[in-house]
Scaffold this active site. Structure first.
Site, mmCIF file in Angstrom:
data_model
loop_
_atom_site.group_PDB
_atom_site.id
_atom_site.type_symbol
_atom_site.label_atom_id
_atom_site.label_comp_id
_atom_site.label_asym_id
_atom_site.label_seq_id
_atom_site.Cartn_x
_atom_site.Cartn_y
_atom_site.Cartn_z
ATOM 1 N N ASP A 58 33.409 49.646 37.650
ATOM 2 C CA ASP A 58 33.511 48.284 38.201
ATOM 3 C C ASP A 58 32.295 47.315 37.969
ATOM 4 O OD1 ASP A 58 35.818 48.425 39.631
ATOM 5 O OD2 ASP A 58 35.288 48.913 41.345
ATOM 6 N N ASP A 67 37.344 50.899 44.236
ATOM 7 C CA ASP A 67 37.434 50.808 45.535
ATOM 8 C C ASP A 67 38.457 50.478 46.426
ATOM 9 O OD1 ASP A 67 37.599 48.316 44.442
ATOM 10 O OD2 ASP A 67 35.230 48.041 44.983
ATOM 11 N N ASP A 85 43.486 50.826 43.435
ATOM 12 C CA ASP A 85 42.934 51.708 42.581
ATOM 13 C C ASP A 85 43.403 53.107 42.369
ATOM 14 O OD1 ASP A 85 41.592 49.472 41.523
ATOM 15 O OD2 ASP A 85 39.695 49.855 42.803
HETATM 16 P P1 ATP Z 1 34.917 44.152 40.312
HETATM 17 O O1 ATP Z 1 36.488 44.397 39.789
HETATM 18 O O2 ATP Z 1 33.996 44.581 39.244
HETATM 19 O O3 ATP Z 1 34.664 44.672 41.465
HETATM 20 P P2 ATP Z 1 35.482 41.543 41.246
HETATM 21 O O4 ATP Z 1 35.101 41.932 42.835
HETATM 22 O O5 ATP Z 1 35.187 40.286 40.846
HETATM 23 O O6 ATP Z 1 34.942 42.712 40.203
HETATM 24 P P3 ATP Z 1 38.321 41.928 42.263
HETATM 25 O O7 ATP Z 1 37.761 42.173 43.649
HETATM 26 O O8 ATP Z 1 39.388 42.016 41.660
HETATM 27 O O9 ATP Z 1 37.076 42.093 41.314
HETATM 28 O O10 ATP Z 1 38.087 40.332 42.514
HETATM 29 C C1 ATP Z 1 38.605 39.527 41.583
HETATM 30 C C2 ATP Z 1 38.534 38.067 41.675
HETATM 31 O O11 ATP Z 1 38.947 37.524 42.948
HETATM 32 C C3 ATP Z 1 36.852 37.599 42.079
HETATM 33 O O12 ATP Z 1 36.300 37.400 40.564
HETATM 34 C C4 ATP Z 1 36.897 36.572 43.019
HETATM 35 O O13 ATP Z 1 36.965 35.383 42.003
HETATM 36 C C5 ATP Z 1 38.078 36.716 43.807
HETATM 37 N N1 ATP Z 1 37.769 37.342 45.066
HETATM 38 C C6 ATP Z 1 37.079 38.276 45.314
HETATM 39 N N2 ATP Z 1 37.130 38.619 46.379
HETATM 40 C C7 ATP Z 1 37.824 37.457 47.298
HETATM 41 C C8 ATP Z 1 37.903 37.368 48.410
HETATM 42 N N3 ATP Z 1 37.662 38.054 49.409
HETATM 43 N N4 ATP Z 1 38.559 36.028 48.777
HETATM 44 C C9 ATP Z 1 39.093 35.282 47.934
HETATM 45 N N5 ATP Z 1 38.728 35.572 46.596
HETATM 46 C C10 ATP Z 1 38.138 36.835 46.047
#
Ligand code: ATP
Length: 884
Positions: free
Chosen positions: A317, A620, A624
């Protein structure tokens, strides 16, 4: 609700802290009894459940029958010493593993005396008001009182892996488990949504307790390599018995007495079996697990210790693992202007530049409202030090909301939340619905935040602006993302719904929004991740960043992290359009995958594995889990991850840090090296001894070493020396060489050659010493004492050689050894002095004092062995260089 009242609780404020403490006293911890720990004596006698020990006991019985009282006594004593060492070392290893497992305590959000806090799940009591969300492991049996889109996977109880939707309505208590929709049961996993409920049963009173399925992970002290070794030892023992029987018959036919041949055969058996090996391998493994734990990687399944050393691809990630997960909103873009935001970290000090000017009043409220109310996190002020409870990015939004200068408490009071759609990485947004508290107001507000593309697609206008121009916003997203910022969009819409018609919010309600602002959030890469990625490249390990974030953000961060070919990034959408063959091809050069969902992770792992790679994959979220299970090493996040991900993983990182994965790979390689070194060290000693005895018997010479002396060497000197190998630190080139092949046999051609070669050298050493001493006119006792001491001296020098299997040991640290090596050598030296010069040991082992010159001769023999092996290593290295 009745259930709350019946348990002395309350559906809003939960139990009082006092009542909860009393219940804990009364009912005890909420944990199932772990598998009964066997009594000490059972564990001790298990040491005797070993073919070798049984053979030795038979040998002792034979000696008794032949009235060899001394021999019988010594064999018994050695067997006991061996059992005690095995018992102690294995006990210590198991203890270490247990204490590491207990570092993975589960936590639960509980409301007590009206306050929400996170408790260790074992502190949950009957009547507790518990809040559950996707990814949680249900801590106890819970009667649900409020659910939102809530589903639970009950495989632990029913074996059914499809998630079951839950409701807050009661069902008959005698209904089958699967039909009791109003209950969440201990040990099951929340796969989506949120819920609150009252705990009705804990520990063994739960359904899980009743079916008595012992979930507690009792560490099994075994791995594929150890199992193979145990099988090998068994096969070897059988082979040795057959050879021994043949030797016995040949000996008798040559006219030796039965008594003589029995003792000779016993020597052969004792000489050939690697007695200390299982204990040493177990200890090496346990040390590896303990070292990994001290470097923030907790092994949940033991075979992972071996596998992790062979990892050839790490899929990680981005957020939190490669980056610091310390988020700060640094800029925001509205329809008219880009504003910079001042202030550091989560402290609500700082402001949005030029935002206090007139004309922005409404915009400030709009931004504060989405940022603060469409949010599940909390900012906690620890004496001026602000930290987030919950998602760090949401914490950054709360800080931003404070910086708008709007009264957030008043906002929350005016717009209480009535429904929500929790964030999920599959759709990448979160939405909440709020009712207006003004009397008779029919107005409701839906707040939406998430990945900008997902939000833009649901917007038809922008705040503070007459025209709706998506291309302007797309350009703005690119500008923010190219700077390495994570971009988030905030939007809202007003709806008018009469109170009666109020529905739970659904995805279908999310259209015709007004875009409020785009936020640029900074989450810098971890310095140690940059170094760790470089280390991976040196170690022949490919790193792939698989993130849910925007492709340009991922590329910018990828560049900072020294990932190669960042321009070749693919998005989840691109991945969907590629066939398996095309994607396999793309995987060669693509190291960044952006805007992915957990399903993409699963596909990528499968394709990498089909290419023969050993894949480590981080995760996480609850979704997943399939990819984590599929990967050779599934790695869950201990701090930010869900219980569902942890349950599916082989290893948990306590600091969520990529560098810890790389440390674990290094430790994994070291453990494997040490296991190999222990094998390469011990087997030639047995080989040398048995060859010497067989040779003597076949040629018809006197035995160069007697059975008891062999027992002494194998069970005292060899074990003491080999144990030092279990503690060997990593070699300096551990992370400079490519990963070992996935299907590499545990005895490679190289190791087999070494075992045979050194066995022969040992045989030559033993024989030469013995025959030379006899030729000089010394007694057989003297010649044997010399032969044993030569053998042990050669072992000591071999230890220094085997510490570096291929590399030369001729350098300062190689010759200096480690604390453990020096301790072992000192111990063995002392024991050999006693063996040779101490009165009653002389009587027991039939030894006589050696002269100083002959003592020095033993050291010379060791030096010769060491020199030959150094030359052999040098030749091997040269040959290797030429071959490649
Ligand atoms: P990684 O997969 O590397 O952990 P990430 O946190 O960006 O990265 P996701 O958790 O899938 O991956 O989040 C994808 C997208 O969703 C983020 O880039 C963000 O724009 C949006 N996002 C993440 N968390 C939230 C939240 N709590 N509420 C609303 N949108 C969110």
């Amino acid at each position: 609700m009745e259930i709350a009242a019946a348990l002395g609780s309350d559906c809003v404020t939960g139990l009082s802290n006092e009542v909860a403490a009393e219940r804990l006293q009364m009912d005890g911890f909420n944990q199932l009894p772990s598998k009964k720990i066997e009594p000490v004596w059972v564990r001790f006698f298990k040491q005797f459940k070993n073919l070798l020990i049984i053979i030795l006991l038979i040998a002792a019985a034979l000696a008794l029958a032949l009235h060899e009282w001394l021999e019988a006594g010594v064999i018994m004593a050695v067997v006991m010493v061996n059992a005690v060492i095995g018992f102690y070392q294995e006990g210590k290893a198991e203890q270490a593993l247990r204490s590491i497992q207990s570092m993975l305590a589960e936590h639960t959000r509980v409301i007590r005396s009206g306050q929400l806090s996170e408790l260790e799940s074992k502190h949950v009591v009957r009547g507790d008001l518990v809040s559950l969300q996707a990814g949680d492991l249900v801590p106890a049996d819970i009667r649900l009182i409020k659910v939102s889109n809530f589903a639970v996977q009950e495989a632990a109880l029913t074996g059914e892996s499809i998630a079951v939707d839950k409701t807050a309505s009661a069902s008959a208590t005698n209904a089958p488990l699967a039909e009791r929709k109003g209950m969440a049961f201990a040990g099951t996993l929340v796969t989506q949504g949120q819920a609150q409920g009252i705990v009705v049963a804990t520990a063994s009173q739960t359904e899980l307790g009743r079916v008595n399925s012992l979930l507690t992970n009792v560490a099994q002290l075994t791995t594929p390599l150890l199992r193979q070794m145990a099988q090998f030892a068994k096969a070897l023992t059988v082979a040795i018995l057959i050879v021994a029987a043949l030797v016995f018959i040949v000996g008798l036919s040559r006219g030796h007495s039965i008594a003589y041949m029995l003792m000779a055969v016993v020597s052969l058996v004792v000489a050939a079996i690697p007695e200390g090996l299982p204990t040493i391998l177990t200890v090496a493994l346990a040390i590896g697990v303990t070292r990994m734990a001290s470097r923030h990687a907790i092994i949940r399944r033991l075979p992972a210790v071996e596998t992790i050393g062979a990892v050839s691809v790490i899929c990680s990630d981005k957020t939190g693992t490669l980056t610091r997960n310390e988020m700060t909103v640094t800029s925001l873009a509205t329809a008219g202007q880009v504003f910079s935001v001042s202030g550091d970290g989560y402290a609500p000090q700082g402001h949005i530049n030029s935002f206090n000017e007139l004309g922005f009043e409404q915009l400030r409220t709009d931004i504060a409202r989405v940022a603060c109310l469409c949010n599940e996190s909390r900012l906690v002020n620890d004496n001026g030090d602000y930290r987030v409870e919950g998602d760090p990015m949401e914490g950054a939004l709360l800080t931003l909301a404070h910086k708008t200068g709007i009264d957030l408490d008043a906002l929350a009071q005016d717009w209480p939340r009535v429904s929500e759609i929790p964030f999920d990485s599959r759709y990448k947004y979160m939405a909440t619905m709020h009712a207006c508290t003004e009397p008779k107001s029919p107005e409701q507000l839906i707040l939406l935040k998430g990945a900008p593309e997902a939000i833009l697609a649901r917007c038809v206008s922008a705040a503070n602006c007459q025209v709706w121009d998506p291309s302007f916003w797309l350009q703005q997203i690119t500008d923010f993302a190219q700077g390495g910022h994570r971009v988030l969009a905030l939007a809202h819409k007003k709806v008018v719904v009469s109170q009666v018609e109020r529905q739970p919010l659904t995805h279908d309600d999310l259209y015709d929004f007004e875009l409020v602002a785009l936020l640029a959030i900074m989450d810098p890469p971890r310095d140690e991740a940059i170094e760790a990625i470089d280390a991976c490249h040196r170690a022949g390990i490919t790193v792939k960043m698989i993130t849910g974030d925007h492709v340009q953000t991922a590329q910018a961060i990828g560049k900072l992290l020294h990932l190669p070919q960042t321009e070749q990034a693919l998005t989840g959408q691109d991945v969907d359009t590629l066939s398996d063959t095309e994607l396999t091809h793309a995987l060669e050069t693509t190291h960044i995958f952006a805007r992915t969902t957990p399903e993409h992770k699963l596909r990528l792992v499968s394709l990498l594995q089909a290419q023969g790679k050993i894949v480590a994959m981080t995760g996480d979220g609850v979704n997943d889990a399939p990819a984590l299970k599929r990967a050779d090493i599934g790695i869950a996040m201990g701090k930010g991850g869900t219980a569902a991900a942890r349950e599916a993983s082989d290893m948990v990182l306590t600091d969520d840090n990529f560098a810890s994965i790389v440390d674990a790979v290094g430790e994994g390689r070291t453990v494997y090296d040490n296991l190999k070194k222990a094998i390469t060290f011990l087997l030639p000693v047995n080989g040398g001894e048995s060859l010497a005895i067989m040779l003597a018997l076949l040629i018809g010479l006197a035995l160069p070493i007697m059975p008891l002396q062999i027992l002494w060497v194998n069970m005292v000197s060899s074990i003491a020396l080999a144990l030092a190998l279990a503690f060997e630190p990593s070699e300096s080139d551990t992370m400079q060489r490519p990963p070992r092949r996935a299907n590499e046999p545990w005895i490679t051609r190289f190791v087999l050659w070494r075992i045979i070669f050194v066995s022969i050298l040992f045989t030559v050493g033993i024989f030469t010493a013995f025959e030379w001493a006899l030729a000089q006119g010394y007694s057989e006792e003297y010649a044997r004492t010399l032969a044993v001491n030569v053998l042990v001296a050669m072992e000591v020098f071999y230890l220094f050689s085997v510490r570096y299997l291929r590399r030369s040991s001729l350098f300062f640290n190689g010759l200096k050894g480690t604390r453990h090596v020096l301790l072992a050598v000192g111990l063995v030296f002392g024991l050999q002095l006693l063996f040779t010069y101490q009165g009653w040991l002389q009587a027991l082992f039939n030894t006589t004092p050696l002269s100083l010159t002959h003592g020095l001769l033993c050291v010379v023999a060791g030096c010769i062995l060491f020199t030959i092996l150094e030359l052999e290593k040098w030749a091997q290295r040269r040959w290797h260089r030429h071959a490649h």
